[in-house]
Scaffold this motif. Sequence first.
Motif, PDB file in Angstrom:
ATOM      1  N   ARG A 190       0.827  -1.196   0.000  1.00 46.17           N
ATOM      2  CA  ARG A 190       0.000   0.000   0.000  1.00 46.17           C
ATOM      3  C   ARG A 190       0.866   1.252   0.000  1.00 46.17           C
ATOM      4  O   ARG A 190       1.828   1.368   0.757  1.00 46.17           O
ATOM      5  N   THR A 191       0.536   2.211  -0.847  1.00 50.10           N
ATOM      6  CA  THR A 191       1.270   3.466  -0.905  1.00 50.10           C
ATOM      7  C   THR A 191       0.902   4.344   0.283  1.00 50.10           C
ATOM      8  O   THR A 191      -0.281   4.546   0.583  1.00 50.10           O
ATOM      9  N   GLU A 192       1.921   4.864   0.956  1.00 47.87           N
ATOM     10  CA  GLU A 192       1.673   5.785   2.058  1.00 47.87           C
ATOM     11  C   GLU A 192       1.433   7.196   1.519  1.00 47.87           C
ATOM     12  O   GLU A 192       1.988   7.576   0.494  1.00 47.87           O
ATOM     13  N   ILE A 193       0.643   7.952   2.256  1.00 46.35           N
ATOM     14  CA  ILE A 193       0.434   9.364   1.959  1.00 46.35           C
ATOM     15  C   ILE A 193       0.924  10.164   3.155  1.00 46.35           C
ATOM     16  O   ILE A 193       0.514   9.917   4.300  1.00 46.35           O
TER      17      ILE A 193
ATOM     18  N   ALA B 193      -6.364  11.789  12.005  1.00 47.99           N
ATOM     19  CA  ALA B 193      -7.780  11.436  11.934  1.00 47.99           C
ATOM     20  C   ALA B 193      -8.248  11.289  10.488  1.00 47.99           C
ATOM     21  O   ALA B 193      -9.131  10.471  10.190  1.00 47.99           O
ATOM     22  N   ALA B 194      -7.658  12.065   9.582  1.00 41.91           N
ATOM     23  CA  ALA B 194      -8.050  12.016   8.171  1.00 41.91           C
ATOM     24  C   ALA B 194      -7.496  10.798   7.451  1.00 41.91           C
ATOM     25  O   ALA B 194      -7.964  10.462   6.364  1.00 41.91           O
TER      26      ALA B 194
ATOM     27  N   VAL C  62      -5.487  17.766  -7.607  1.00 44.69           N
ATOM     28  CA  VAL C  62      -4.385  17.296  -6.765  1.00 44.69           C
ATOM     29  C   VAL C  62      -4.430  15.777  -6.641  1.00 44.69           C
ATOM     30  O   VAL C  62      -3.389  15.098  -6.698  1.00 44.69           O
ATOM     31  N   ALA C  63      -5.622  15.222  -6.484  1.00 41.25           N
ATOM     32  CA  ALA C  63      -5.745  13.769  -6.392  1.00 41.25           C
ATOM     33  C   ALA C  63      -5.277  13.095  -7.679  1.00 41.25           C
ATOM     34  O   ALA C  63      -4.616  12.047  -7.636  1.00 41.25           O
ATOM     35  N   ALA C  64      -5.596  13.690  -8.822  1.00 43.73           N
ATOM     36  CA  ALA C  64      -5.162  13.106 -10.097  1.00 43.73           C
ATOM     37  C   ALA C  64      -3.646  13.115 -10.210  1.00 43.73           C
ATOM     38  O   ALA C  64      -3.037  12.147 -10.700  1.00 43.73           O
ATOM     39  N   GLN C  65      -3.006  14.188  -9.761  1.00 41.43           N
ATOM     40  CA  GLN C  65      -1.543  14.236  -9.767  1.00 41.43           C
ATOM     41  C   GLN C  65      -0.955  13.159  -8.861  1.00 41.43           C
ATOM     42  O   GLN C  65      -0.013  12.456  -9.238  1.00 41.43           O
TER      43      GLN C  65
ATOM     44  N   GLU D  80      -7.317  20.089   5.841  1.00 38.69           N
ATOM     45  CA  GLU D  80      -8.691  19.578   5.890  1.00 38.69           C
ATOM     46  C   GLU D  80      -9.129  19.067   4.524  1.00 38.69           C
ATOM     47  O   GLU D  80      -9.712  17.976   4.412  1.00 38.69           O
ATOM     48  N   LEU D  81      -8.841  19.820   3.460  1.00 34.77           N
ATOM     49  CA  LEU D  81      -9.236  19.395   2.113  1.00 34.77           C
ATOM     50  C   LEU D  81      -8.438  18.180   1.646  1.00 34.77           C
ATOM     51  O   LEU D  81      -8.984  17.287   0.992  1.00 34.77           O
ATOM     52  N   LEU D  82      -7.150  18.131   1.967  1.00 33.64           N
ATOM     53  CA  LEU D  82      -6.351  16.970   1.593  1.00 33.64           C
ATOM     54  C   LEU D  82      -6.922  15.707   2.239  1.00 33.64           C
ATOM     55  O   LEU D  82      -7.002  14.644   1.609  1.00 33.64           O
ATOM     56  N   GLY D  83      -7.328  15.834   3.507  1.00 39.32           N
ATOM     57  CA  GLY D  83      -7.854  14.672   4.206  1.00 39.32           C
ATOM     58  C   GLY D  83      -9.247  14.273   3.778  1.00 39.32           C
ATOM     59  O   GLY D  83      -9.542  13.084   3.609  1.00 39.32           O
TER      60      GLY D  83
END
Length: 324
Positions: free
Chosen positions: A2-5, A27-28, A282-285, A312-315
């Motif tokens: 699994r790729t970590e973020i 939490a996110a 950002v998610a597509a990148q 908040e938006l990233l999560g």
Amino acid sequence: MRTEIGLGLQSDKPAGTYARLARSAEAAGFDVLTVFGDLMYQPPIFPLLEMAGATSRVRLGPACLNPYSMAPYEIAGQIAALDLASHGRAYLGLARGTWLGAVGLEQPRPLTALAEAAEVVARLLRGDGTEFAGRVHRLAAGTVLRYERQRPAVPLLIGAWGAQGAALAGRIADEIKVGGSANPDMVPVIRERLRSGRDVGIVLGAVTVVDTDGEAARAKARTEVAMYLAVVAGLDPTVTLPEGLVEEVARLVDGGHDEAAGRLIPDDVLDRFAFSGTPAQVAAQAQRLIDAGVRRVEFGTPHGLTDDRGVELLGSEVLPRLSR
């Protein structure tokens, strides 16, 4: 695997801010929290210890410390303290360091200094009291840390772009980080440069600005990228830049005109050196990096038009879009 973020933080915030952001990030669903070791910012150990006390799951580490401004025995002590405070969640990032000439530090034998620093840290963490006589760093026989450690070893990350640094990571590290890149084309380049049969994870991280106002986010990212384009542009062999772009951007930045410099950066160049735009963009990148085989994607500061809104938006809007 699994790729970590991960989330990369600049150490420029007041006390309490790091704990709040760390709790939100954990939490996110973020996996790793990194604090940069950039010149003249707060030492990473301060925010890292604050975040260790506010979290229970995420990995934590500095990316990166260097063996010129901090002796390896001090690096070992700080990472041992972080590992203790986090109950075994620390990792150590090492790199040669940047802009140290501003504080009068030369950087001779960088690969040797890095390799020997990693060896000294490893020996001190595992309690090896034998003599180490390197070309740059040394330990006399019987030199050991005089306190208990959480673990006898922590994962090692090497920060590098070039072939020699990558080859060193291939020999001694668990991960290699390419800082300032969001370019999936760099992944096979780094994999080839590792020249290793070992399982070394590739980490790509860069400036990130996400907002529901995608144009405002990309405008801010352009300004951020302008300030380091001259450093990283020449390191990426897969990118062809418009003639004279780097020189003109550098000239404007040197004159204090960061926003004007940023406006010169084309969309395709921006996307190689930053994550920016709406959550979907950002998610597509990030997904392109995941599909290219990175071990970790690291979203770097400033995260959004404000730190809290960006995290908040990233999560809530970016992580759920990722397939990993």
